[in-house]
Scaffold this active site. Structure first.
Site, mmCIF file in Angstrom:
data_model
loop_
_atom_site.group_PDB
_atom_site.id
_atom_site.type_symbol
_atom_site.label_atom_id
_atom_site.label_comp_id
_atom_site.label_asym_id
_atom_site.label_seq_id
_atom_site.Cartn_x
_atom_site.Cartn_y
_atom_site.Cartn_z
ATOM 1 C CE LYS A 1 25.405 46.869 -12.611
ATOM 2 N NZ LYS A 1 26.249 46.865 -11.429
ATOM 3 C CE LYS B 1 29.948 47.473 -18.989
ATOM 4 N NZ LYS B 1 29.756 47.957 -17.619
ATOM 5 C CE LYS C 1 28.547 42.321 -13.242
ATOM 6 N NZ LYS C 1 29.128 43.105 -12.212
#
Ligand code: TYM
Length: 351
Positions: free
Chosen positions: A120, A212, A215
């Site tokens: 992230k 994956k 969002k």
């Protein structure tokens, strides 16, 4: 009802999702479906983790909307807010308070190993918020503020749950004498079990079987959102990446075919069967025929959830009422645990 776990802890389920986006098929099949099932056998607490959401920048008005939307998705998917506890994290202060105590138990080296932070934060690590780095400690506090024994999640949360166990274990060890002296049992916190599995524990992007479903993927065609209508679902599945071969009839035949594996996993999860059982039905078909069946199944299963979400969101005051009621019930469990934690740690005061 489930039987007591190792250490004699009352079985209790806790899980949560971030209100940073519209929920997608990965959230639904990887976690939410299992949450609904576990209500039949366990006391369950389901949280909208709004404090986790602000570890990355959020527009306040969007965050408010998203909290209500995620709560509506939980209910529309089958979470019963009268039986289970449904609330948003920021309304129960014990999460933040316990997280601070755990900040002083967890080790820097443990957090440095967290792969999700690395993903992230990316290259701009120095500019990531401290909250993003500390994210898994707050997650441990979410779970242990209720002494939850089982946490149903998708595979990507596995490492965070291992950290939760490490924190519980270290707290139990560091304060073992005090815990025994105060008569709080041998272990204060349970070593929580992750509940991960099934054909959709890791749903992949519809555009790239090696990534994956997420969002944060810039392409909306990579995921099916719980707010997509039948046309959008059909278009996304029809455009989903595939390979030229027909579907295999044995699961082994999916091993080197990530896109086929993903679509079969989604089909199996929507039907509540194993991948092999799905292949017994659809093995040998070309993708065009299989995709038509998958569109019909996805629309049949997701359509009612989308329309129920829309109905619930038309009355935001009712959603707020449900969340407030859940927060008050959650506080009823977390407050006495936090009081004991203060006593174990050695803080003075009667609160
Ligand atoms: P979040 O909001 O990223 O995701 C919510 C849940 O959806 C699962 N999930 C997936 N499962 C399968 N395939 C996918 N592609 C996929 N994408 C997401 C996640 O595994 C998760 O179960 N850290 C958590 C939220 C959290 C939490 C907690 C969870 C905060 N405190 C305490 C459990 C217990 C998260 O960011 O989930």
């Amino acid at each position: 009802m489930a039987t007591p776990t190792a250490g004699g802890f009352k079985p209790r389920v806790f899980s949560g999702m971030q209100p940073t986006h519209t929920l997608h098929l990965g959230n639904y099949l990887g976690a939410l479906v299992r949450w609904v099932e576990m209500q039949k056998t366990h006391d369950c607490i389901y949280c909208v983790v709004d404090m986790h959401a602000i570890t990355t920048a959020q527009d306040p008005a969007d965050l408010t909307r998203s909290i209500r939307e995620v709560a509506a998705a939980y209910i529309a998917a089958g979470i019963d807010p009268r039986g289970s506890i449904l609330f948003n994290q920021s309304q129960v202060a014990e999460h933040a308070e316990l997280a601070w105590v755990f900040n002083c138990v967890a080790r820097l080296g443990w957090l440095n190993r967290m792969t999700q932070f690395k993903e992230k934060a990316g290259k701009d690590r120095e500019n990531a918020s401290i909250g993003l780095y500390d994210y898994p400690v707050l997650m441990a506090a979410d779970i242990l503020a209720y002494k939850a024994t089982h946490v149903p999640v998708g595979e990507d949360q596995k490492q965070h749950l291992e950290l939760t166990r490490d924190i519980a274990q270290k707290f139990n060890n560091d304060y073992a004498a005090r815990i025994a002296e105060r008569g709080f049992g041998e272990q204060y916190f349970p070593l929580t079990e992750p509940v991960i599995g099934g054909p959709a524990a890791r749903v992949m992007s519809l555009r790239d079987g090696s990534k994956k479903m997420s969002k944060s993927d810039p392409s909306d065609y990579s995921r099916i959102n719980l707010t997509d209508d039948a046309d959008a679902i059909a278009q996304k599945i029809r455009k989903a990446k595939t390979d030229p071969d027909a579907l295999p009839s044995e699961e082994k035949g999916l091993e080197t075919r990530p896109e086929a594996d993903n679509l079969v996993g989604i089909y199996a999860a929507l039907k509540s069967v194993t991948k092999q059982q799905a292949l017994d039905e659809i093995g040998g078909r070309q993708f065009s025929a299989f995709k038509s069946a998958l569109v019909d199944l996805a629309v049949e299963k997701l359509g009612p959830i989308t329309s129920e979400m829309r109905r619930l969101l038309a009355d935001p005051a009712e959603i707020d009422r449900i969340l407030a009621d859940g927060a008050s019930r959650a506080r009823g469990i977390a407050a006495p645990i936090m009081r004991e934690v203060r006593e174990i740690v050695g803080f003075v005061g009667g609160c």
